[in-house]
Design a protein around this motif. Structure first.
Motif, PDB file in Angstrom:
ATOM      1  N   SER A 192     -13.902  84.107  37.293  1.00 28.63           N
ATOM      2  CA  SER A 192     -14.279  84.508  35.930  1.00 28.63           C
ATOM      3  C   SER A 192     -15.801  84.546  35.804  1.00 28.63           C
TER       4      SER A 192
ATOM      5  N   GLY B  63     -13.900  85.683  25.488  1.00 24.64           N
ATOM      6  CA  GLY B  63     -12.461  85.455  25.363  1.00 24.64           C
ATOM      7  C   GLY B  63     -12.043  85.230  23.922  1.00 24.64           C
TER       8      GLY B  63
ATOM      9  N   HIS C 186     -12.241  87.818  27.979  1.00 22.71           N
ATOM     10  CA  HIS C 186     -12.027  86.829  29.036  1.00 22.71           C
ATOM     11  C   HIS C 186     -12.236  87.534  30.368  1.00 22.71           C
TER      12      HIS C 186
ATOM     13  N   SER D  35      -6.675  87.995  33.404  1.00 27.06           N
ATOM     14  CA  SER D  35      -6.675  88.807  32.181  1.00 27.06           C
ATOM     15  C   SER D  35      -6.595  90.281  32.555  1.00 27.06           C
TER      16      SER D  35
ATOM     17  N   TRP E  29      -6.876  92.651  30.189  1.00 24.05           N
ATOM     18  CA  TRP E  29      -7.549  93.433  29.143  1.00 24.05           C
ATOM     19  C   TRP E  29      -8.717  94.242  29.697  1.00 24.05           C
TER      20      TRP E  29
END
Ligand code: SF4
Length: 204
Positions: free
Chosen positions: A65, A137, A171, A176, A178
């Motif tokens: 991340s 996020g 995020h 994730s 998205w």
């Protein structure tokens, strides 16, 4: 830099490090609050909560991340090493919340945990007084933007709150989905442009 503010931030960070409120409230967290930064920080990244790799490394936005997040910030002209050494990294809840019951990723901190940790975040913002806040996020974004507004209407926008610019980012973990669609990548590019603009305006 005011010695009083410095002392208050030192005291706050010491209190955060010793905090066991969620454990005492019955949540099976790993009680090692993870955050970094000081009084001279002008930018504050706010994530959801440390993940397993952050817990193990003791470093915010570590591993996957963090890699993706700092790739986005690099496009805005922000260097990861410089950022980590001089700017602020924190989270809505600062202790690793453990695995989700489903076995799918880390548990999302409960509303109670968020409320227990919120005074710390409020105090960090007040004392550090960043000019630019980057909530990363849904959970962090929900502190500053309507929680029922879809992410694709929020990412790529900015908002002035109490004299500070807020530029939200999704995020950044690989779990994730998205940020993986072409349409949402375009929203992220718009967010990066806003961050670059606000970054240029900050006097360090
Ligand atoms: S998540 Fe926040 S409130 Fe909960 S124990 Fe950790 S520092 Fe304390």
């Amino acid at each position: 830099m005011s010695p009083t503010r410095q002392r208050r931030l030192d005291e706050l960070q010491a209190r955060i490090r010793l905090c066991r409120q969620c454990l005492n409230a019955g949540y099976d967290i790993y009680p090692r609050p993870i955050f970094s930064g000081g009084l001279s920080s002008r930018i504050m990244l706010i994530g959801q909560a440390p993940g397993i790799t952050e817990k193990e490394a003791g470093r915010p936005f570590n591993a996957g991340s963090g890699t993706r997040l700092f790739q986005w910030l690099a496009q805005a002209g922000i260097d990861e090493t410089w950022y980590r050494e001089t700017q602020y990294l924190t989270a809505v809840t600062k202790c690793y919340p453990g695995r989700a019951k489903s076995g799918n990723g880390d548990r999302v901190p409960s509303r109670t945990e968020q409320e227990l940790c919120r005074p710390f975040l409020n105090a960090e913002i007040t004392l550090v007084n960043p000019q630019l806040i980057l909530p990363v996020g849904r959970l962090a974004i929900g502190l500053f933007f309507p929680s029922n507004q879809p992410l694709n209407e929020i990412i790529g926008t900015e908002k002035l709150v109490d004299g500070r610019w807020m530029v939200p980012l999704p995020h950044s973990s690989g779990a994730s989905r998205w940020h993986q669609t072409p349409e949402n990548r375009q929203h992220i590019q718009e967010a990066i442009q806003l961050i670059a603009k606000r970054f240029q305006e900050i006097k360090f």
